[in-house]
Design an enzyme around this catalytic site. Sequence first.
Site, mmCIF file in Angstrom:
data_model
loop_
_atom_site.group_PDB
_atom_site.id
_atom_site.type_symbol
_atom_site.label_atom_id
_atom_site.label_comp_id
_atom_site.label_asym_id
_atom_site.label_seq_id
_atom_site.Cartn_x
_atom_site.Cartn_y
_atom_site.Cartn_z
ATOM 1 N N ASN A 142 30.013 51.889 38.810
ATOM 2 C CA ASN A 142 30.066 50.440 38.638
ATOM 3 C C ASN A 142 29.602 49.859 39.787
ATOM 4 O OD1 ASN A 142 30.369 47.638 38.109
ATOM 5 N ND2 ASN A 142 32.765 47.834 38.116
ATOM 6 N N LYS A 153 28.513 46.743 40.178
ATOM 7 C CA LYS A 153 29.087 45.335 40.327
ATOM 8 C C LYS A 153 27.532 44.491 40.630
ATOM 9 C CE LYS A 153 33.292 46.887 41.430
ATOM 10 N NZ LYS A 153 34.789 46.358 42.041
ATOM 11 N N HIS A 193 36.558 44.291 32.270
ATOM 12 C CA HIS A 193 36.803 44.764 34.009
ATOM 13 C C HIS A 193 37.542 43.843 34.504
ATOM 14 C CE1 HIS A 193 35.983 45.434 38.153
ATOM 15 N NE2 HIS A 193 35.814 46.530 37.754
ATOM 16 N N GLU A 196 37.433 42.150 37.305
ATOM 17 C CA GLU A 196 36.613 41.145 37.680
ATOM 18 C C GLU A 196 36.193 39.857 36.685
ATOM 19 O OE1 GLU A 196 34.199 43.346 40.305
ATOM 20 O OE2 GLU A 196 35.789 43.888 41.212
ATOM 21 N N GLU A 213 42.659 50.785 35.668
ATOM 22 C CA GLU A 213 42.323 50.347 37.252
ATOM 23 C C GLU A 213 43.415 49.207 37.539
ATOM 24 O OE1 GLU A 213 37.818 50.802 38.008
ATOM 25 O OE2 GLU A 213 37.961 48.918 36.834
ATOM 26 N N GLY A 236 38.812 47.944 45.408
ATOM 27 C CA GLY A 236 38.160 47.397 46.591
ATOM 28 C C GLY A 236 39.046 47.310 47.593
ATOM 29 N N SER A 238 39.506 52.054 44.245
ATOM 30 C CA SER A 238 39.513 52.747 45.495
ATOM 31 C C SER A 238 39.121 54.343 45.373
ATOM 32 C CB SER A 238 40.599 52.403 46.562
ATOM 33 O OG SER A 238 40.533 51.015 46.672
HETATM 34 P P1 PGA Z 1 36.251 50.264 43.632
HETATM 35 O O1 PGA Z 1 36.050 49.618 42.424
HETATM 36 O O2 PGA Z 1 36.058 51.687 43.478
HETATM 37 O O3 PGA Z 1 35.332 49.716 44.916
HETATM 38 O O4 PGA Z 1 37.466 50.176 44.123
HETATM 39 C C1 PGA Z 1 36.425 49.915 41.350
HETATM 40 C C2 PGA Z 1 35.815 49.147 39.972
HETATM 41 O O5 PGA Z 1 36.188 47.948 40.207
HETATM 42 O O6 PGA Z 1 35.700 49.574 38.960
#
Ligand code: PGA
Length: 251
Positions: free
Chosen positions: A11, A13, A98, A100, A168, A174, A211
């Site tokens: 992903n 982003k 997701h 976000e 997730e 993140g 992460s």
């Molecule tokens: P990350 O993000 O690996 O940076 O924690 C995962 C995601 O949001 O899909």
Amino acid sequence: MTARPLFFAANWKMHLAPGEARTYLDRFLTMDAPRDGRTVAFFPPAVSLEAVATRLDGIPHYLVGAQDLHWEAKGAFTGATSVHLARGAGASAALVGHSERRHVFGETDAETNKKVRAALNGGLLVILCVGEQLAEREAGQTAAVVARQLRAGLAGVAPGADLIVAYEPVWAIGTGRNATPEDAGAVHQVIRSVLAEMGLPTDTRVLYGGSVNQGNVAQLLAVPGIDGVLVGGASLDPETWAGLCAATAGS
Ligand code: PGA
């Protein structure tokens, strides 16, 4: 250990413009080759979908998808991407719900469901993302939150749907903090029991995200019921991502 099929989803982003995406893939493809039993999926920003799809065209076991979609087929929805537009740019999959989108942009469970159904109806593979926030985990509500998101997000979805679920935990995205394999495994069991209750196949693939990096991926993939990973930060560098995609459940 017998190899089981694994799904690695990148992903990106709000990173990697079309030219940067092409440079990334040129580098990635010198380090990674398609493998039977493993799918590598890229979720670039909408403007880079076509660049990624063109570069990966004809290579088996790699695919490209949208990070988000609007449920309407077309119309006056400034800034939004329909299934038709995403497919026209080469997408064959989509992330939906997701965290976000839910927590930064205010997407509701009902909107997530409309997106899931529109994407499935339009022939896309859907990765529905679910996961609890830190306060919800601390209040002991993880299973209830994940079950609610699944029941709402998958309402009206048929058993044969081309569907993956990604767990997730929001507090792990993140942050450098990942769920322990035991915690992730426990929530994956909750997910499978909700799928069963909804009449959906219990062998639906379920990913873990939050992460994930080269140091923890093998441990996570070793958990029964974790069929792959959804990765943000560690997918942005082609070397790191190729190394991560080389992990197997037994390594
Ligand atoms: P990350 O993000 O690996 O940076 O924690 C995962 C995601 O949001 O899909």
